[in-house]
Scaffold this active site. Structure first.
Site, PDB file in Angstrom:
ATOM      1  N   GLU A 174       0.948   3.153  14.366  1.00  0.00           N
ATOM      2  CA  GLU A 174       1.027   2.607  13.008  1.00  0.00           C
ATOM      3  C   GLU A 174      -0.351   2.285  12.430  1.00  0.00           C
ATOM      4  OE1 GLU A 174       4.126   1.884  11.216  1.00  0.00           O
ATOM      5  OE2 GLU A 174       4.936   3.250  12.706  1.00  0.00           O
ATOM      6  N   HIS A 243       4.804  -4.971  12.307  1.00  0.00           N
ATOM      7  CA  HIS A 243       3.356  -4.740  12.303  1.00  0.00           C
ATOM      8  C   HIS A 243       2.665  -6.067  12.628  1.00  0.00           C
ATOM      9  CE1 HIS A 243       4.082  -1.170   9.404  1.00  0.00           C
ATOM     10  NE2 HIS A 243       3.826  -0.709  10.611  1.00  0.00           N
ATOM     11  N   CYS A 358      -1.619  -5.126   3.963  1.00  0.00           N
ATOM     12  CA  CYS A 358      -0.971  -3.813   4.176  1.00  0.00           C
ATOM     13  C   CYS A 358      -1.540  -2.776   3.225  1.00  0.00           C
ATOM     14  CB  CYS A 358       0.523  -3.886   3.889  1.00  0.00           C
ATOM     15  SG  CYS A 358       1.436  -5.048   4.867  1.00  0.00           S
TER      16      CYS A 358
HETATM   17  O1  SUG Z   1       6.342   0.756   6.897  1.00  0.00           O
HETATM   18  N1  SUG Z   1       7.652  -0.395   3.849  1.00  0.00           N
HETATM   19  C1  SUG Z   1       6.543  -0.298   4.762  1.00  0.00           C
HETATM   20  C2  SUG Z   1       5.725  -1.556   4.728  1.00  0.00           C
HETATM   21  C3  SUG Z   1       4.445  -1.411   5.490  1.00  0.00           C
HETATM   22  C4  SUG Z   1       3.757  -2.705   5.732  1.00  0.00           C
HETATM   23  N2  SUG Z   1       2.483  -2.434   6.314  1.00  0.00           N
HETATM   24  C5  SUG Z   1       1.801  -3.296   7.083  1.00  0.00           C
HETATM   25  N3  SUG Z   1       2.350  -4.393   7.528  1.00  0.00           N
HETATM   26  N4  SUG Z   1       0.603  -2.989   7.413  1.00  0.00           N
HETATM   27  C6  SUG Z   1       7.003  -0.017   6.193  1.00  0.00           C
HETATM   28  O2  SUG Z   1       8.032  -0.569   6.592  1.00  0.00           O
HETATM   29  C7  SUG Z   1       9.601   0.470   2.646  1.00  0.00           C
HETATM   30  C8  SUG Z   1      10.017   1.724   1.941  1.00  0.00           C
HETATM   31  C9  SUG Z   1      11.390   1.670   1.340  1.00  0.00           C
HETATM   32  O3  SUG Z   1      12.239   0.940   1.819  1.00  0.00           O
HETATM   33  O4  SUG Z   1      11.627   2.405   0.374  1.00  0.00           O
HETATM   34  C10 SUG Z   1       8.415   0.691   3.575  1.00  0.00           C
HETATM   35  O5  SUG Z   1       8.190   1.788   4.030  1.00  0.00           O
END
Ligand code: SUG
Length: 426
Positions: A174, A243, A358
């Protein structure tokens, strides 16, 4: 010039929507089916970038890839023009189609793991593109991100951009969201901490595998004595902190962490203190894991200001939570280098589980490396204006779930993508 960190923020794309694609991501799941506001999302992202620039820091940006991604659907047997591919996928496999529409590239902390030049075997900055194998929609980003990073960091004397690891759950990677660097300063050799999950049978997936982190360290040639692996606390993952950057953030010699972030904090902190004598470990008390996940307090950016102090760049949701805000006040009053809190509104991103940290990929550079970055991806007030104008002109104001299957939206997204590319090329 001494070493600095450049934050490259992902620009939220024109198809930003709430499709509930991320299992284990509390915000994504609970906002499934809501109306999204892509133009507001991108303008909020740009306002955050501007706020960081105004603190006197160098700010970069990373454009979104084209979505919906007809190209990502072709390997599944869909044929014809791009519109035909999208229409067939929408009617035959709506879940797959929605994955190809996601604007999830905005969360650039997941673009790659970045290893600082003083820590790598060849003295270059290494960027290992993340495979994001844990979620279908995010896995579509990996190859495009690799291509983009090669474009942004073309100087191969200073940067080494790696492709993603093979895409399998065993190697789920990730990127920087599960990596932290601690050092006396950005230019000094650092300690690299990889926070990883493990298959423990919980309801929510653990996305980062230790094996992937080890491969990343190997690819960059990190010194084994200065590389630490820390198992994430299962309770944190199951609370929605899949994460690690949702429960901990590090900058230079400061680590701000939730007491329940790691499975064995005593072992980790002991090892860190032994190797970095001027380390500040700032823990907050009274903030539950649920408070941490709903406010994204720990998903703040912790940045070094030009005067040497540090600022926390927090989502406005922290201000809305009495308990999280009290923790911020306690951190600011305590004896540590954090002296300022800057509140930003990134609500559209937050509603899909993405806070300020993020949204950005941090890249530590010295003077020559900074000169090796393609300047078109570094913000100036003029470029910021041009990006804002493209967003105002081309990003849809709102998207409701049914709009995703509308060919007019696909055409608008293509026009937006072309207009953005024209600004970058300018
Ligand atoms: O991978 N949300 C992302 C959020 C990422 C957060 N990143 C960090 N913490 N660095 C994920 O879960 C949601 C997309 C949707 O539901 O349409 C999404 O992908």
């Amino acid at each position: 010039m001494s070493a600095i960190e450049v934050n490259f923020d992902g620009l939220p794309g024109p198809t930003h929507n709430y499709a509930g694609l991320s299992v284990g991501n509390v915000a994504s799941q609970s906002n499934l089916g809501e109306v999204s506001y892509p133009r507001a999302a991108a303008l909020q992202g740009l306002a955050k970038m501007r706020a960081v620039m105004e603190l006197g820091l160098v700010q970069g940006f990373l454009p979104p890839p084209l979505r919906p991604a007809a190209a990502a659907l072709r390997p599944f047997g869909f044929k014809g023009s791009d519109d035909e591919v999208l229409a067939a996928a929408a009617s035959e496999d709506l879940g797959l189609f929605r994955a190809a529409c996601s604007a999830s590239s905005m969360w650039r902390a997941n673009a790659a793991t970045v290893l600082a030049a003083p820590d790598t075997a060849d003295g270059r900055v290494h960027l290992v593109s993340a495979n994001l194998a844990g979620m279908l929609h995010r896995s579509f980003e990996a190859d495009e991100t690799f291509e983009l990073l090669r474009r942004v960091f073309p100087d191969t004397d200073r940067f080494c951009v790696h492709g993603p690891l093979p895409s399998a759950r065993h190697f789920g990677d990730e990127g920087a969201a599960n990596h932290m660097r601690l050092a006396a300063s950005h230019g000094a050799p650092g300690l690299n901490i990889f926070a990883h999950g493990e298959l423990r049978g919980g309801a929510y997936p653990e996305r980062q595998s230790r094996r992937a982190s080890e491969a990343v360290a190997r690819l960059a040639g990190l010194d084994g004595d200065r590389t630490l692996y820390a198992l994430q606390n299962e309770a944190a993952v199951q609370a929605g902190a899949f994460h690690n950057d949702v429960v901990a953030v590090a900058n230079a010699n400061v680590l701000l962490a939730h007491p329940e972030a790691f499975a064995d904090p005593a072992r980790l902190y002991g090892a860190l203190r032994e190797r970095l004598p001027n380390l500040h470990i700032v823990e907050t008390f009274g903030v539950s894991l649920a408070d941490a996940v709903s406010s994204y307090l720990f998903n703040s950016q912790l940045v070094t200001l030009p005067d040497g102090h540090m600022a926390l760049i927090l989502p406005s949701d922290v201000k809305d939570s009495a308990v999280a805000w009290k923790a911020v006040e306690t951190v600011l009053a305590a004896d540590n280098p954090i002296s300022e809190a800057v509140v930003v509104d990134v609500r559209e991103s937050m509603r899909n589980g993405g806070g300020p940290a993020c949204l950005r990929l941090r890249v530590p550079v010295d003077g020559p490396a900074r000169a090796g970055i393609d300047p078109r991806f570094l913000l100036t007030p003029e470029r910021w204006q041009a990006l804002s104008a493209v967003v105002e002109a081309h990003w849809p104001e709102r998207i409701s779930p049914d709009d995703l299957v509308d060919p007019q939206l696909w055409a608008q997204a293509r026009a937006a993508h072309a207009a953005l590319e024209a600004v970058i090329a300018d």
